[in-house]
Write an enzyme that holds these catalytic residues in place. Structure first.
Site, PDB file in Angstrom:
ATOM      1  N   ASP A   1      53.012 -28.822  18.080  1.00  0.00           N
ATOM      2  CA  ASP A   1      54.256 -29.028  17.348  1.00  0.00           C
ATOM      3  C   ASP A   1      54.142 -28.609  15.882  1.00  0.00           C
ATOM      4  O   ASP A   1      55.068 -28.799  15.109  1.00  0.00           O
ATOM      5  CB  ASP A   1      54.735 -30.478  17.471  1.00  0.00           C
ATOM      6  CG  ASP A   1      53.779 -31.479  16.849  1.00  0.00           C
ATOM      7  OD1 ASP A   1      52.622 -31.105  16.579  1.00  0.00           O
ATOM      8  OD2 ASP A   1      54.194 -32.629  16.632  1.00  0.00           O
ATOM      9  N   GLU A   2      53.019 -28.021  15.504  1.00  0.00           N
ATOM     10  CA  GLU A   2      52.839 -27.506  14.147  1.00  0.00           C
ATOM     11  C   GLU A   2      52.842 -25.984  14.187  1.00  0.00           C
ATOM     12  O   GLU A   2      52.585 -25.380  15.220  1.00  0.00           O
ATOM     13  CB  GLU A   2      51.525 -28.021  13.562  1.00  0.00           C
ATOM     14  CG  GLU A   2      51.501 -29.529  13.415  1.00  0.00           C
ATOM     15  CD  GLU A   2      50.230 -30.008  12.770  1.00  0.00           C
ATOM     16  OE1 GLU A   2      49.988 -29.630  11.613  1.00  0.00           O
ATOM     17  OE2 GLU A   2      49.485 -30.741  13.423  1.00  0.00           O
TER      18      GLU A   2
ATOM     19  N   CYS B   1      40.145  -8.137   6.108  1.00  0.00           N
ATOM     20  CA  CYS B   1      40.177  -6.992   5.202  1.00  0.00           C
ATOM     21  C   CYS B   1      39.745  -5.722   5.939  1.00  0.00           C
ATOM     22  O   CYS B   1      38.753  -5.727   6.669  1.00  0.00           O
ATOM     23  CB  CYS B   1      39.253  -7.257   4.013  1.00  0.00           C
ATOM     24  SG  CYS B   1      39.161  -5.881   2.850  1.00  0.00           S
TER      25      CYS B   1
ATOM     26  N   CYS C   1      37.205  -8.695  -2.066  1.00  0.00           N
ATOM     27  CA  CYS C   1      36.955  -7.379  -2.672  1.00  0.00           C
ATOM     28  C   CYS C   1      38.167  -6.781  -3.379  1.00  0.00           C
ATOM     29  O   CYS C   1      38.053  -5.749  -4.026  1.00  0.00           O
ATOM     30  CB  CYS C   1      36.430  -6.399  -1.618  1.00  0.00           C
ATOM     31  SG  CYS C   1      37.685  -5.804  -0.465  1.00  0.00           S
TER      32      CYS C   1
ATOM     33  N   CYS D   1      61.105 -31.343  17.361  1.00  0.00           N
ATOM     34  CA  CYS D   1      61.018 -29.886  17.268  1.00  0.00           C
ATOM     35  C   CYS D   1      60.383 -29.509  15.939  1.00  0.00           C
ATOM     36  O   CYS D   1      60.496 -30.240  14.951  1.00  0.00           O
ATOM     37  CB  CYS D   1      62.409 -29.265  17.362  1.00  0.00           C
ATOM     38  SG  CYS D   1      62.380 -27.455  17.262  1.00  0.00           S
TER      39      CYS D   1
ATOM     40  N   CYS E   1      36.122  -4.637   3.598  1.00  0.00           N
ATOM     41  CA  CYS E   1      34.880  -5.427   3.627  1.00  0.00           C
ATOM     42  C   CYS E   1      34.762  -6.334   4.852  1.00  0.00           C
ATOM     43  O   CYS E   1      33.751  -7.000   5.026  1.00  0.00           O
ATOM     44  CB  CYS E   1      34.742  -6.249   2.350  1.00  0.00           C
ATOM     45  SG  CYS E   1      35.860  -7.671   2.253  1.00  0.00           S
TER      46      CYS E   1
ATOM     47  N   CYS F   1      67.348 -24.533  17.417  1.00  0.00           N
ATOM     48  CA  CYS F   1      66.600 -23.278  17.275  1.00  0.00           C
ATOM     49  C   CYS F   1      66.092 -22.714  18.599  1.00  0.00           C
ATOM     50  O   CYS F   1      65.604 -21.595  18.640  1.00  0.00           O
ATOM     51  CB  CYS F   1      65.431 -23.456  16.314  1.00  0.00           C
ATOM     52  SG  CYS F   1      64.085 -24.469  16.977  1.00  0.00           S
TER      53      CYS F   1
END
Length: 104
Positions: A84-85, A93, A68, A20, A96, A7
């Site tokens: 690595d995460e 929002c 809301c 990875c 609100c 990747c």
């Protein structure tokens, strides 16, 4: 640095392997051990995300606010866990100003 052939992301050393986020793993050979060394270990720290109204410059998306029921929120990504995460997705929002997060 080692890059994933699957990747293209940066791979991180863990338990004698380069790992990875896509799941690809590569053994760290003696030749690679000589090439790399750890120069500093850094502990995770909490960060302050926003302190003012600067969130108004962020992109918006169609998502329901759990507080809301409004159907629009600003969103951004932030690395809150180990490198690595995957990143954490935050929402605020537009009505609100309630802020919440999503983990992948």
């Amino acid at each position: 640095m080692e890059f994933c052939p699957k990747c293209g992301a940066v791979m991180f050393p863990s338990e004698g392997k380069f790992k990875c986020q896509c799941g690809y793993e590569k053994d760290i050979t003696d030749k690679l051990k000589d090439k790399y060394r750890v120069s500093e270990e850094v502990e995770a720290k909490e960060t302050i995300i926003f302190t003012g109204d600067d969130v108004n410059t962020l992109p918006t998306t169609r998502v329901e606010c759990p507080k809301c029921g409004n159907m629009e929120a600003f969103w951004w990504l932030q690395q809150t866990r180990r490198a690595d995460e995957s990143e954490t997705r935050f929402f605020r929002c537009t009505r609100c100003k309630h802020t919440w997060r999503e983990y992948d």
